[in-house]
Scaffold this motif. Sequence first.
Motif, PDB file in Angstrom:
ATOM      1  N   ALA A  79       2.136  -3.131 -36.369  1.00  0.00           N
ATOM      2  CA  ALA A  79       3.323  -2.261 -36.502  1.00  0.00           C
ATOM      3  C   ALA A  79       2.673  -0.883 -37.444  1.00  0.00           C
ATOM      4  O   ALA A  79       2.231  -1.162 -38.290  1.00  0.00           O
ATOM      5  CB  ALA A  79       4.426  -2.817 -37.037  1.00  0.00           C
ATOM      6  N   VAL A  80       2.881   0.360 -36.755  1.00  0.00           N
ATOM      7  CA  VAL A  80       2.779   1.503 -37.684  1.00  0.00           C
ATOM      8  C   VAL A  80       4.234   1.907 -38.052  1.00  0.00           C
ATOM      9  O   VAL A  80       5.168   1.969 -37.546  1.00  0.00           O
ATOM     10  CB  VAL A  80       2.233   2.755 -36.875  1.00  0.00           C
ATOM     11  CG1 VAL A  80       2.198   4.054 -37.286  1.00  0.00           C
ATOM     12  CG2 VAL A  80       0.943   2.067 -36.315  1.00  0.00           C
ATOM     13  N   LEU A  81       4.228   2.183 -39.425  1.00  0.00           N
ATOM     14  CA  LEU A  81       5.389   2.557 -40.122  1.00  0.00           C
ATOM     15  C   LEU A  81       5.687   4.037 -39.911  1.00  0.00           C
ATOM     16  O   LEU A  81       4.683   4.801 -39.510  1.00  0.00           O
ATOM     17  CB  LEU A  81       5.552   2.346 -41.626  1.00  0.00           C
ATOM     18  CG  LEU A  81       5.421   0.893 -41.939  1.00  0.00           C
ATOM     19  CD1 LEU A  81       5.162   0.799 -43.507  1.00  0.00           C
ATOM     20  CD2 LEU A  81       6.524   0.181 -41.630  1.00  0.00           C
ATOM     21  N   GLY A  82       6.743   4.596 -39.635  1.00  0.00           N
ATOM     22  CA  GLY A  82       7.023   6.044 -39.716  1.00  0.00           C
ATOM     23  C   GLY A  82       8.007   6.711 -40.619  1.00  0.00           C
ATOM     24  O   GLY A  82       8.747   6.000 -40.977  1.00  0.00           O
ATOM     25  N   VAL A  83       7.647   7.896 -41.101  1.00  0.00           N
ATOM     26  CA  VAL A  83       8.325   8.541 -41.984  1.00  0.00           C
ATOM     27  C   VAL A  83       8.624   9.864 -41.887  1.00  0.00           C
ATOM     28  O   VAL A  83       7.720  10.414 -41.041  1.00  0.00           O
ATOM     29  CB  VAL A  83       7.874   8.449 -43.508  1.00  0.00           C
ATOM     30  CG1 VAL A  83       8.201   6.950 -43.967  1.00  0.00           C
ATOM     31  CG2 VAL A  83       6.738   8.962 -43.568  1.00  0.00           C
ATOM     32  N   VAL A  84       9.773  10.706 -41.931  1.00  0.00           N
ATOM     33  CA  VAL A  84       9.995  12.050 -41.832  1.00  0.00           C
ATOM     34  C   VAL A  84       9.755  12.581 -43.207  1.00  0.00           C
ATOM     35  O   VAL A  84      10.378  12.170 -44.128  1.00  0.00           O
ATOM     36  CB  VAL A  84      11.261  12.308 -41.136  1.00  0.00           C
ATOM     37  CG1 VAL A  84      11.456  13.972 -41.315  1.00  0.00           C
ATOM     38  CG2 VAL A  84      11.522  11.775 -39.917  1.00  0.00           C
ATOM     39  N   GLY A  85       8.918  13.782 -43.018  1.00  0.00           N
ATOM     40  CA  GLY A  85       8.567  14.498 -44.456  1.00  0.00           C
ATOM     41  C   GLY A  85       9.144  15.878 -44.584  1.00  0.00           C
ATOM     42  O   GLY A  85       9.834  16.383 -43.560  1.00  0.00           O
ATOM     43  N   SER A  86       8.945  16.385 -45.562  1.00  0.00           N
ATOM     44  CA  SER A  86       9.290  17.797 -45.741  1.00  0.00           C
ATOM     45  C   SER A  86       8.687  18.833 -44.475  1.00  0.00           C
ATOM     46  O   SER A  86       7.716  18.465 -44.107  1.00  0.00           O
ATOM     47  CB  SER A  86       8.637  18.380 -46.867  1.00  0.00           C
ATOM     48  OG  SER A  86       8.637  19.900 -47.154  1.00  0.00           O
ATOM     49  N   HIS A  87       9.486  19.887 -44.382  1.00  0.00           N
ATOM     50  CA  HIS A  87       8.842  20.745 -43.407  1.00  0.00           C
ATOM     51  C   HIS A  87       7.773  21.538 -43.631  1.00  0.00           C
ATOM     52  O   HIS A  87       7.122  21.895 -42.589  1.00  0.00           O
ATOM     53  CB  HIS A  87       9.890  21.766 -42.977  1.00  0.00           C
ATOM     54  CG  HIS A  87      10.263  22.737 -43.826  1.00  0.00           C
ATOM     55  ND1 HIS A  87      11.051  22.640 -45.213  1.00  0.00           N
ATOM     56  CD2 HIS A  87       9.993  24.183 -44.298  1.00  0.00           C
ATOM     57  CE1 HIS A  87      11.289  23.733 -45.809  1.00  0.00           C
ATOM     58  NE2 HIS A  87      10.353  24.474 -45.518  1.00  0.00           N
ATOM     59  N   GLU A  88       7.267  21.567 -44.884  1.00  0.00           N
ATOM     60  CA  GLU A  88       5.857  22.168 -45.313  1.00  0.00           C
ATOM     61  C   GLU A  88       5.035  20.785 -45.408  1.00  0.00           C
ATOM     62  O   GLU A  88       5.027  19.858 -46.004  1.00  0.00           O
ATOM     63  CB  GLU A  88       6.293  22.627 -46.779  1.00  0.00           C
ATOM     64  CG  GLU A  88       6.694  23.957 -46.803  1.00  0.00           C
ATOM     65  CD  GLU A  88       6.242  24.969 -45.951  1.00  0.00           C
ATOM     66  OE1 GLU A  88       4.989  25.034 -45.743  1.00  0.00           O
ATOM     67  OE2 GLU A  88       7.116  25.803 -45.680  1.00  0.00           O
ATOM     68  N   PRO A  89       4.142  20.808 -44.262  1.00  0.00           N
ATOM     69  CA  PRO A  89       3.274  19.955 -43.905  1.00  0.00           C
ATOM     70  C   PRO A  89       2.375  19.564 -45.476  1.00  0.00           C
ATOM     71  O   PRO A  89       2.220  18.180 -45.557  1.00  0.00           O
ATOM     72  CB  PRO A  89       2.350  20.149 -43.139  1.00  0.00           C
ATOM     73  CG  PRO A  89       2.493  21.659 -42.806  1.00  0.00           C
ATOM     74  CD  PRO A  89       3.654  22.012 -43.399  1.00  0.00           C
ATOM     75  N   LEU A  90       2.046  20.401 -46.023  1.00  0.00           N
ATOM     76  CA  LEU A  90       1.255  20.012 -47.407  1.00  0.00           C
ATOM     77  C   LEU A  90       1.970  19.561 -48.463  1.00  0.00           C
ATOM     78  O   LEU A  90       1.705  18.242 -48.999  1.00  0.00           O
ATOM     79  CB  LEU A  90       0.499  21.314 -47.980  1.00  0.00           C
ATOM     80  CG  LEU A  90      -0.259  21.011 -49.263  1.00  0.00           C
ATOM     81  CD1 LEU A  90      -1.473  19.900 -49.044  1.00  0.00           C
ATOM     82  CD2 LEU A  90      -0.922  22.209 -49.798  1.00  0.00           C
ATOM     83  N   ALA A  92       4.799  17.636 -47.812  1.00  0.00           N
ATOM     84  CA  ALA A  92       4.923  16.290 -46.956  1.00  0.00           C
ATOM     85  C   ALA A  92       3.750  15.357 -47.334  1.00  0.00           C
ATOM     86  O   ALA A  92       4.111  14.105 -47.903  1.00  0.00           O
ATOM     87  CB  ALA A  92       5.321  16.458 -45.364  1.00  0.00           C
ATOM     88  N   VAL A  93       2.712  15.831 -47.106  1.00  0.00           N
ATOM     89  CA  VAL A  93       1.546  15.060 -47.424  1.00  0.00           C
ATOM     90  C   VAL A  93       1.346  14.556 -48.980  1.00  0.00           C
ATOM     91  O   VAL A  93       1.186  13.513 -49.277  1.00  0.00           O
ATOM     92  CB  VAL A  93       0.237  15.400 -46.992  1.00  0.00           C
ATOM     93  CG1 VAL A  93      -0.984  14.722 -47.647  1.00  0.00           C
ATOM     94  CG2 VAL A  93       0.082  15.665 -45.513  1.00  0.00           C
ATOM     95  N   GLN A  94       1.660  15.775 -50.044  1.00  0.00           N
ATOM     96  CA  GLN A  94       1.567  15.456 -51.288  1.00  0.00           C
ATOM     97  C   GLN A  94       2.549  14.403 -51.721  1.00  0.00           C
ATOM     98  O   GLN A  94       2.333  13.495 -52.264  1.00  0.00           O
ATOM     99  CB  GLN A  94       1.739  16.686 -51.939  1.00  0.00           C
ATOM    100  CG  GLN A  94       0.689  17.595 -51.870  1.00  0.00           C
ATOM    101  CD  GLN A  94       0.985  18.919 -52.514  1.00  0.00           C
ATOM    102  OE1 GLN A  94       2.166  19.538 -52.443  1.00  0.00           O
ATOM    103  NE2 GLN A  94      -0.064  19.584 -53.311  1.00  0.00           N
ATOM    104  N   ASP A  95       3.825  14.443 -51.186  1.00  0.00           N
ATOM    105  CA  ASP A  95       4.999  13.235 -51.334  1.00  0.00           C
ATOM    106  C   ASP A  95       4.411  12.070 -50.967  1.00  0.00           C
ATOM    107  O   ASP A  95       4.609  11.121 -51.710  1.00  0.00           O
ATOM    108  CB  ASP A  95       6.047  13.813 -50.714  1.00  0.00           C
ATOM    109  CG  ASP A  95       6.912  15.246 -51.319  1.00  0.00           C
ATOM    110  OD1 ASP A  95       6.439  15.545 -52.470  1.00  0.00           O
ATOM    111  OD2 ASP A  95       7.796  15.607 -50.438  1.00  0.00           O
TER     112      ASP A  95
END
Length: 148
Positions: A79-90, A92-95
């Motif tokens: 199973a792969v988990l899924g999350v929605v992040g910030s609209h700013e991709p960097l 989102a990755v930092q978070d």
Amino acid sequence: MRAASPRRVLIVAHQTADRPELVDAVTRRAEAGPCTFTLLVPARSRGVRLVHAQDPSTSEAEDRLEAAIPLLSEAAGEAVLGVVGSHEPLVAVQDALRVLGFDEVMISMLPVRESRWFELDLPRMVRALGVPVTEVMTSARKPDPTAA
């Protein structure tokens, strides 16, 4: 002696989350050694606006997750988990790196001429955070059958 923990891989994708090139890359990574995967889909946003439960950018990101997770889970063999992040991709990755912690990042992008993330130099900026990055380039956008 204790076995090494599986590597934690963050997949960052939006329009390319269900593309065959990404599925193939996940299969190859899973075969390379023990790892777990989380798919991060940044929400889309056009300018500043209030975020609420019916935010269409979040709904679109959730739809992307729903379409991609079964394909990526099959490729990963788990199973792969899924999350929605910030609209700013960097951001989102930092978070995700700060809150969830990952050992490596896989960034799936459209071809250079179509990719906003390529224009933003997202892979280089994520590498600057001190994490290994694998870039997955996909084919051109799928045509929109509803477009005139």
